[in-house]
Design an enzyme around this catalytic site. Structure first.
Site, PDB file in Angstrom:
ATOM      1  N   CYS A  91       0.763  -1.146  -0.033  1.00 24.57           N
ATOM      2  CA  CYS A  91       0.337  -0.089   0.046  1.00 24.57           C
ATOM      3  C   CYS A  91       1.085   1.246  -0.008  1.00 24.57           C
ATOM      4  O   CYS A  91       1.846   1.303   0.669  1.00 24.57           O
ATOM      5  CB  CYS A  91      -0.958  -0.023   0.984  1.00 24.57           C
ATOM      6  SG  CYS A  91      -1.798  -1.531   1.597  1.00 24.57           S
ATOM      7  N   ARG A  94       4.984   0.300  -5.900  1.00 24.21           N
ATOM      8  CA  ARG A  94       5.057  -0.546  -4.687  1.00 24.21           C
ATOM      9  C   ARG A  94       3.769  -1.508  -4.803  1.00 24.21           C
ATOM     10  O   ARG A  94       3.967  -2.517  -3.976  1.00 24.21           O
ATOM     11  CB  ARG A  94       4.481   0.343  -3.377  1.00 24.21           C
ATOM     12  CG  ARG A  94       5.419   1.538  -2.933  1.00 24.21           C
ATOM     13  CD  ARG A  94       4.713   2.239  -1.937  1.00 24.21           C
ATOM     14  NE  ARG A  94       4.614   1.672  -0.961  1.00 24.21           N
ATOM     15  CZ  ARG A  94       5.360   1.824   0.259  1.00 24.21           C
ATOM     16  NH1 ARG A  94       6.597   2.358   0.013  1.00 24.21           N
ATOM     17  NH2 ARG A  94       4.994   1.155   1.370  1.00 24.21           N
ATOM     18  N   TRP A 108      -3.019  -2.811  -1.420  1.00 27.63           N
ATOM     19  CA  TRP A 108      -2.624  -3.956  -1.944  1.00 27.63           C
ATOM     20  C   TRP A 108      -3.387  -4.990  -0.884  1.00 27.63           C
ATOM     21  O   TRP A 108      -3.175  -5.001   0.341  1.00 27.63           O
ATOM     22  CB  TRP A 108      -1.040  -4.155  -1.673  1.00 27.63           C
ATOM     23  CG  TRP A 108      -0.474  -5.440  -2.170  1.00 27.63           C
ATOM     24  CD1 TRP A 108      -0.185  -5.834  -3.651  1.00 27.63           C
ATOM     25  CD2 TRP A 108      -0.017  -6.596  -1.609  1.00 27.63           C
ATOM     26  NE1 TRP A 108       0.227  -7.140  -3.669  1.00 27.63           N
ATOM     27  CE2 TRP A 108       0.357  -7.555  -2.227  1.00 27.63           C
ATOM     28  CE3 TRP A 108       0.014  -6.875  -0.275  1.00 27.63           C
ATOM     29  CZ2 TRP A 108       0.997  -8.807  -1.854  1.00 27.63           C
ATOM     30  CZ3 TRP A 108       0.428  -8.083   0.285  1.00 27.63           C
ATOM     31  CH2 TRP A 108       0.822  -9.118  -0.618  1.00 27.63           C
ATOM     32  N   ASN A 157      -1.871   1.255   6.293  1.00 25.43           N
ATOM     33  CA  ASN A 157      -0.839   0.306   5.462  1.00 25.43           C
ATOM     34  C   ASN A 157      -0.472  -0.712   6.617  1.00 25.43           C
ATOM     35  O   ASN A 157      -0.052  -0.143   7.669  1.00 25.43           O
ATOM     36  CB  ASN A 157       0.394   1.191   5.101  1.00 25.43           C
ATOM     37  CG  ASN A 157       1.323   0.265   4.275  1.00 25.43           C
ATOM     38  OD1 ASN A 157       1.068  -1.050   4.068  1.00 25.43           O
ATOM     39  ND2 ASN A 157       2.198   0.856   3.953  1.00 25.43           N
ATOM     40  N   GLY A 158      -0.545  -1.664   6.489  1.00 26.00           N
ATOM     41  CA  GLY A 158      -0.147  -2.625   7.436  1.00 26.00           C
ATOM     42  C   GLY A 158      -1.160  -3.723   7.642  1.00 26.00           C
ATOM     43  O   GLY A 158      -2.122  -4.136   7.129  1.00 26.00           O
ATOM     44  N   GLU A 204      17.561 -17.289  -9.148  1.00 21.79           N
ATOM     45  CA  GLU A 204      17.150 -15.928  -9.403  1.00 21.79           C
ATOM     46  C   GLU A 204      16.379 -15.978 -10.675  1.00 21.79           C
ATOM     47  O   GLU A 204      15.552 -15.285 -11.021  1.00 21.79           O
ATOM     48  CB  GLU A 204      18.359 -14.810  -9.343  1.00 21.79           C
ATOM     49  CG  GLU A 204      17.855 -13.597  -9.560  1.00 21.79           C
ATOM     50  CD  GLU A 204      16.935 -12.810  -8.836  1.00 21.79           C
ATOM     51  OE1 GLU A 204      16.411 -13.440  -8.086  1.00 21.79           O
ATOM     52  OE2 GLU A 204      16.863 -11.742  -9.388  1.00 21.79           O
ATOM     53  N   LYS A 217      12.875 -14.707 -11.648  1.00 14.79           N
ATOM     54  CA  LYS A 217      12.170 -13.560 -12.483  1.00 14.79           C
ATOM     55  C   LYS A 217      11.471 -13.906 -13.522  1.00 14.79           C
ATOM     56  O   LYS A 217      10.524 -13.174 -13.755  1.00 14.79           O
ATOM     57  CB  LYS A 217      13.742 -13.047 -13.292  1.00 14.79           C
ATOM     58  CG  LYS A 217      14.686 -11.985 -12.367  1.00 14.79           C
ATOM     59  CD  LYS A 217      14.211 -10.576 -12.093  1.00 14.79           C
ATOM     60  CE  LYS A 217      13.431 -10.650 -10.864  1.00 14.79           C
ATOM     61  NZ  LYS A 217      14.266 -10.578  -9.652  1.00 14.79           N
ATOM     62  N   GLU A 255       7.902 -14.194 -12.043  1.00 14.88           N
ATOM     63  CA  GLU A 255       7.482 -12.782 -11.524  1.00 14.88           C
ATOM     64  C   GLU A 255       6.640 -12.153 -12.590  1.00 14.88           C
ATOM     65  O   GLU A 255       5.634 -11.460 -12.699  1.00 14.88           O
ATOM     66  CB  GLU A 255       8.200 -12.144 -10.739  1.00 14.88           C
ATOM     67  CG  GLU A 255       8.751 -12.347  -9.545  1.00 14.88           C
ATOM     68  CD  GLU A 255       9.686 -11.603  -9.027  1.00 14.88           C
ATOM     69  OE1 GLU A 255       9.424 -11.055  -7.968  1.00 14.88           O
ATOM     70  OE2 GLU A 255      10.806 -11.376  -9.452  1.00 14.88           O
ATOM     71  N   HIS A 297      17.583 -36.586  -9.340  1.00 14.50           N
ATOM     72  CA  HIS A 297      17.324 -37.220  -8.113  1.00 14.50           C
ATOM     73  C   HIS A 297      15.545 -36.855  -8.441  1.00 14.50           C
ATOM     74  O   HIS A 297      14.857 -36.728  -7.050  1.00 14.50           O
ATOM     75  CB  HIS A 297      17.692 -36.579  -7.081  1.00 14.50           C
ATOM     76  CG  HIS A 297      19.094 -36.808  -6.754  1.00 14.50           C
ATOM     77  ND1 HIS A 297      19.470 -38.291  -6.489  1.00 14.50           N
ATOM     78  CD2 HIS A 297      20.276 -36.258  -6.818  1.00 14.50           C
ATOM     79  CE1 HIS A 297      20.889 -38.290  -6.558  1.00 14.50           C
ATOM     80  NE2 HIS A 297      21.347 -36.961  -6.667  1.00 14.50           N
ATOM     81  N   LYS A 304       6.171  -3.952  -4.318  1.00 15.44           N
ATOM     82  CA  LYS A 304       7.468  -3.799  -4.288  1.00 15.44           C
ATOM     83  C   LYS A 304       8.302  -3.975  -2.923  1.00 15.44           C
ATOM     84  O   LYS A 304       9.288  -4.334  -2.762  1.00 15.44           O
ATOM     85  CB  LYS A 304       7.907  -2.273  -5.015  1.00 15.44           C
ATOM     86  CG  LYS A 304       9.307  -1.802  -4.947  1.00 15.44           C
ATOM     87  CD  LYS A 304      10.012  -2.604  -5.792  1.00 15.44           C
ATOM     88  CE  LYS A 304      11.463  -2.394  -5.909  1.00 15.44           C
ATOM     89  NZ  LYS A 304      12.312  -3.466  -6.584  1.00 15.44           N
TER      90      LYS A 304
HETATM   91  C1  F6R Z   1      11.837 -10.145  -6.729  1.00 18.69           C
HETATM   92  C2  F6R Z   1      11.723  -9.147  -5.653  1.00 18.69           C
HETATM   93  C3  F6R Z   1      11.274  -9.780  -4.209  1.00 18.69           C
HETATM   94  C4  F6R Z   1      12.117  -8.967  -3.101  1.00 18.69           C
HETATM   95  C5  F6R Z   1      11.727  -9.414  -1.822  1.00 18.69           C
HETATM   96  C6  F6R Z   1      12.606  -8.872  -0.754  1.00 18.69           C
HETATM   97  O1  F6R Z   1      12.004  -9.497  -7.943  1.00 18.69           O
HETATM   98  O2  F6R Z   1      11.597  -8.170  -5.836  1.00 18.69           O
HETATM   99  O3  F6R Z   1      11.498 -11.246  -4.068  1.00 18.69           O
HETATM  100  O4  F6R Z   1      13.408  -9.186  -3.531  1.00 18.69           O
HETATM  101  O5  F6R Z   1      10.408  -9.008  -1.589  1.00 18.69           O
HETATM  102  O6  F6R Z   1      12.662  -7.432  -0.762  1.00 18.69           O
HETATM  103  P1  F6R Z   1      13.668  -6.315  -0.245  1.00 18.69           P
HETATM  104  O7  F6R Z   1      14.925  -6.550  -0.847  1.00 18.69           O
HETATM  105  O8  F6R Z   1      13.121  -5.003  -0.323  1.00 18.69           O
HETATM  106  O9  F6R Z   1      13.623  -6.909   1.369  1.00 18.69           O
END
Ligand code: F6R
Length: 611
Positions: free
Chosen positions: A2, A27, A81, A107-108, A484, A488, A491, A507, A606
């Protein structure tokens, strides 16, 4: 997660708030709303809609066309969100009191909301939404007797959980905000002030900001902002000047923030690494109070992409600093009754510095007596305030929801930290240190070269975009790169992707292999290169479609792969920085081909500030 913006001052408040919300879109959110107070109306004026901000903008334009624009000098807006209750118009914030005089955004998560809701209902309150937030509205409404800050303080004594909240009341000439865990920052202007969940919302208007800390309340009026503790005692904190300009947060001419941020990675690495090697070229100067010789074990806590950076970091700390190091996913750490002591270093890794899982993991480490270090991008964030030491990665604002440049910058920071550990602990001799530093110096240009290979990745993306699933494999330092790469792709393209250490394939996951499954395998030079090649043969023997990421000059690999993505060769421990580039580009190119919302993928936020 949010976004919140509140404004009080002489401008058209609704416009300022809407503009601020658009700068917080990164965000992630699924509904948006705004409330305005004006002297001409006895009630607040609220408009809220499920969907993106444009839906809200359209509704406001319609109102203006109908001769009823949203006017007033105090406004509070929110991008939600969804956690409790679906993303609907009704569940969107702001929420209003029954008399329509008090409006609130939050927010929260209010953890004791069920008990509070039942209690409030028994006193006759009418609940309209499915949110946890609405209990706050009724609690504050009950307490209000002309003094809004006092009412908020009293109501918050009943509440357990995480919040950043902003409240306005039609009869009260102030905007009041409070924080417990979720971020809030105040912007100061001449005769106007703002409150927001992040700095980009303020940047077009002011660079003078005050960060609100946990357990604090802020009262905004046109003459400025005053801070107090939740018991009402004043807080005196000087304003800071933000160095980013609004342009730094724009797309710079690229179609997506993600592409802009990937292309920035050479410069980001120059910033991360620059000025941090000692004049003799053999050690890192990281301005940490921490003494690596006082550390017997390192536990790294992080989430998502940051946890994969931490995985590389753990391997580097072990290899260069000969210190046992391991990663625990942050959301698990505090519930494991972790065994740590004063000679354990808990390293929290986070781009935002606000990820609640990571913050709570760091707190758990502290509670149990460990020393703490935070590796972070955002200055002044919650993690920065709570860790014993902070190592900034200097990636600059990352707007694309999928993290790219922060990952590479985290790896750069770990390369420096491992060097520091190796030197301080006497496990890295001069020659090895000099070679490591030479590798670091070359890294920005090498990453630029890897990025220039985008066309070869685009050709592979054509085929991957037609698949339903993909498998990513890597060994050693590149196990994290495989994870990773899969994350990516998931996502931003919504394709199903899995990652495994290459040796694990036989395995179980080998059962998945057929001609429809792209297998992306990291196969740059390493002591296990030949084993990887054998594994690729196993895939091809089962008709799998192999994409190998291989070092420049490895002509032999073409025999074992259907497509080869060549990357420049660097030291094994630095390879994850280079090898992740084709992983990022592949996910991006696939997502673009599938028409996905690259910068704001569905369901993602985000900054994840709820557990
Ligand atoms: C993936 C991504 C998330 C963040 C995770 C941690 O592209 O962005 O997996 O890496 O939510 O976020 P931070 O680094 O802000 O603690």
């Amino acid at each position: 997660m949010c976004g919140i913006v509140g404004y009080i001052g002489g401008r058209v408040a609704a416009d300022v708030v809407l503009d601020g919300l658009s700068r917080l879109e990164y965000r992630g959110y699924d509904s948006a709303g705004i409330v305005v107070a004006s002297a001409e109306r006895p009630e607040l004026d609220v408009v809220k809609r499920a969907g993106k901000l444009q839906v809200l903008r359209d509704a406001l334009t319609e109102r203006a066309r109908a001769g009823a624009p949203l006017r007033g000098v105090r406004a509070v807006g929110h991008t939600r969100w969804a956690t409790h209750g679906k993303p609907t118009d009704t569940n969107a914030h702001p929420h209003l009191s029954e008399d329509g005089k008090l409006g609130l955004v939050h927010n929260g998560i209010i953890e004791n909301y069920v008990a509070l809701r039942d209690e409030l209902k028994s006193r006759g309150h009418d609940f309209r939404s499915e949110t946890d937030t609405e209990v706050l509205v009724h609690l504050i409404e009950e307490q209000y007797a002309g003094d809004l800050p006092a009412a908020v303080r009293a109501a918050l004594t009943r509440v357990r959980g995480a919040y950043a909240l902003v409240v306005t009341h039609v009869d009260h000439p102030q905007v009041v905000a409070a924080r417990a865990t979720s971020p809030l920052v105040v912007g100061l202007g001449e005769g106007e002030s703002w409150v927001a969940s992040d700095v980009p919302a303020l940047l077009p208007y002011t660079k003078r900001v005050v960060y609100v800390h946990d357990g604090e309340l802020v009262v905004l009026d046109a003459s400025g902002a005053t801070l107090q503790h939740l018991d009402g005692t004043p807080v005196d904190r000087a304003a800071e000047i933000i160095e980013w300009d609004a342009d730094a947060a724009e797309k710079g001419g690229h179609p997506h923030y993600m592409l802009k941020e990937m292309l920035e990675q050479p410069d980001v690495l120059r910033r991360t690494l620059g000025g941090r090697v000692t004049p003799d070229g053999l050690d890192a100067d990281l301005e940490l109070a921490l003494d690596p010789r006082a550390v017997d074990r390192v536990v790294l806590v992080a989430a998502g992409t940051a946890s994969y950076a931490a995985t590389v970091g753990a391997a580097l700390l072990e290899r260069l600093g000969r210190v046992p190091a391991g990663v625990v996913v942050a959301s698990e750490f505090r519930y494991q009754e972790p065994v740590v002591d004063a000679r354990t270093l808990v390293v929290a890794v986070s781009q935002s510095g606000e990820t609640i899982d990571t913050l709570e993991a760091l707190r758990e480490g502290r509670r149990r007596g460990a020393r703490t270090l935070a590796i972070l991008n955002v200055k002044g964030s919650s993690l920065a305030r709570e860790a014993d030491d902070v190592l900034y990665i200097h990636a600059g604002p990352e707007i694309g929801v999928a993290s790219t440049k922060a990952y590479v910058a985290m790896l750069g920071a770990f390369a420096l930290l491992a060097l520091r550990f190796g030197r301080a602990r006497g496990t890295l001799d001069d020659a090895a240190a000099a070679a490591w530093v030479a590798g670091l110096d070359a890294l920005p240009d090498v990453v630029a070269l890897a990025l220039s290979r985008r066309p070869q990745v685009a050709a592979v993306a054509e085929r991957v975009a037609g698949a339903r699933d993909a498998l990513f494999l890597g060994r050693g330092f590149d196990v994290a790169t495989a994870y990773e790469g899969a994350l990516k792709l998931k996502e931003i393209s919504y394709l199903h992707a899995e990652a495994y250490p290459t040796g694990e394939m036989k395995h179980g996951p080998i059962a998945l292999i057929d001609r429809d499954l792209p297998v992306v395998a990291l196969a740059t030079p390493s002591p296990t290169y030949e084993k990887t090649v054998s594994n690729l043969q196993e895939v091809r023997a089962r008709d799998g479609w192999v994409v190998a990421v291989a070092g420049d000059g490895d002509t032999g690999i073409a025999e074992h792969a259907d497509a080869v993505l060549y990357v420049p060769v660097v030291a094994e421990g630095l390879a994850p920085v280079v090898n992740v580039i084709p992983m990022q580009l592949l996910a991006y190119e696939v997502a673009v081909r599938l028409g996905r919302d690259v910068d704001q993928p569905r369901n993602l936020a985000k900054s994840v500030t709820v557990e």
